[in-house]
Design an enzyme around this catalytic site. Structure first.
Site, PDB file in Angstrom:
ATOM      1  N   GLU A 127      -5.075   0.554  39.492  1.00  0.00           N
ATOM      2  CA  GLU A 127      -4.713   0.499  38.423  1.00  0.00           C
ATOM      3  C   GLU A 127      -5.124  -0.606  37.790  1.00  0.00           C
ATOM      4  OE1 GLU A 127      -4.615   3.039  36.213  1.00  0.00           O
ATOM      5  OE2 GLU A 127      -2.578   3.530  35.791  1.00  0.00           O
ATOM      6  N   THR A 137      -5.918   1.133  27.866  1.00  0.00           N
ATOM      7  CA  THR A 137      -4.915   0.836  28.112  1.00  0.00           C
ATOM      8  C   THR A 137      -5.273  -1.118  28.202  1.00  0.00           C
ATOM      9  OG1 THR A 137      -4.405   2.634  29.530  1.00  0.00           O
ATOM     10  CG2 THR A 137      -3.278   0.550  29.954  1.00  0.00           C
TER      11      THR A 137
END
Ligand code: HSE
Length: 312
Positions: free
Chosen positions: A132, A185
């Site tokens: 991530e 994101t």
């Protein structure tokens, strides 16, 4: 007997659940990543093909969340073996449904299986989380945890990683409206406030605690009220076309709560049954159809299995 090939499926996820930014996550059914993995004799990690990504994802393992998570796991285990990966995206990317997390989750679960399962699923969450970092600039675990473990999860801390599994009321369903636009994101995180007023912080931690209480008590109405978000939603809502109208439509149609799914742009409504989720989803989609905005709708129960092996 060394294992020679495995295929796994890692589900899409809804992070945050409103009040629990970077804390809560929920796994859904149907959408996710399928990954085949085989040991190779070449010694390195090779992403041999990626399907379903419209050519957008890198096959460079250092630029792909599956490769980064896998390398972190192998380094941790001191394993000096190579693996070939074939990735099939069965979900939209940049959608707020944990696409980058699903790739990372699939990679660590597949490798762990091929290596004879040296790690528990809980331990694998930590290594998947490393993927991530390249996707969003922050190693948050609120998508990888539910993608691997299934159900609804709570990340108490990422350093050291502590993940709790929360009860899943059986009737809970989600309706997710996916506007056809990508919101990375990293961009969506830039919109977040650096500081929040104490009064909002108090309300927010009261809500997160109440959400946990609601899940344990199977009190769907409390769960809905406790998803109120005073931190991320006010900052990110304006990035999503007609977010406020979609939210109103969902609540008017009976949703327990409606908020942004993860970093967006998808919008998630929590519902107390499948028929209600179908009705709520239709009302959300109607807002987009009336304005000729392109979108997809997904309705799902909570996926309790997480990442599973689909072929050995
Ligand atoms: N908690 C993360 C965020 C999830 O909202 O930025 C990103 O998928």
């Amino acid at each position: 007997m060394p294992k020679t090939s495995v295929t796994v499926f890692a589900p899409a996820t809804v992070a945050n659940l409103g009040s629990g930014f970077d804390v809560f996550g929920l796994a859904i059914s149907g959408l996710g990543d399928s990954l085949r993995m085989e040991p190779n004799t070449y010694g390195g990690i090779r992403i041999r093909s990626i399907k379903g990504d419209e050519g957008k994802l890198s096959t460079d393992p250092e630029q792909n969340t599956a490769g980064v998570a896998l390398m972190a796991l192998l380094e941790h285990l001191g394993v000096n073996r190579g693996f070939d990966l074939w990735l099939t995206k069965k979900m939209p990317m940049g959608s707020g449904m944990g696409s980058s997390a699903a790739s990372a989750a699939a990679a660590v679960v597949a490798a762990n299986h091929l290596l004879g399962s040296p790690c528990s699923k809980e331990e694998l969450v930590y290594w998947a989380m490393q993927g991530e970092r390249i996707a969003s600039g922050a190693a948050h675990a609120d998508n990888v945890a539910p993608s691997i473990l299934g159900g609804i999860t709570l990340v108490r801390t990422t350093d050291p990683l502590e993940v709790l599994r929360l009860p899943v009321p059986s009737r809970l369903h989600v309706a997710i409206l996916h506007p056809h636009l990508e919101l990375p994101t990293s961009e969506s995180r830039k919109a977040l406030p650096r500081q929040i007023p104490l009064s909002d912080a108090v309300r927010q931690w009261a809500n997160t605690a109440s959400l946990v209480a609601g899940l344990y008590a199977k009190d769907l109405s409390l769960i809905g009220r406790a998803m109120e978000d005073r931190v991320a939603e006010p900052a990110r809502g304006p990035l999503i076309p007609d977010f406020a109208k979609v939210k109103s439509a969902a609540l008017d149609a009976g949703a327990l709560a409606c908020t942004i799914s993860g970093a967006g742009p998808s919008i998630v409504a929590l519902c107390s049954s499948r028929p209600q989720a179908d009705r709520v989803g239709a009302a959300m989609r109607e807002v987009y159809l009336e304005k000729n905005l392109s979108c997809s709708l997904y309705v799902s129960a909570v996926n309790r299995k997480g990442t599973v092996i689909t072929k050995r």
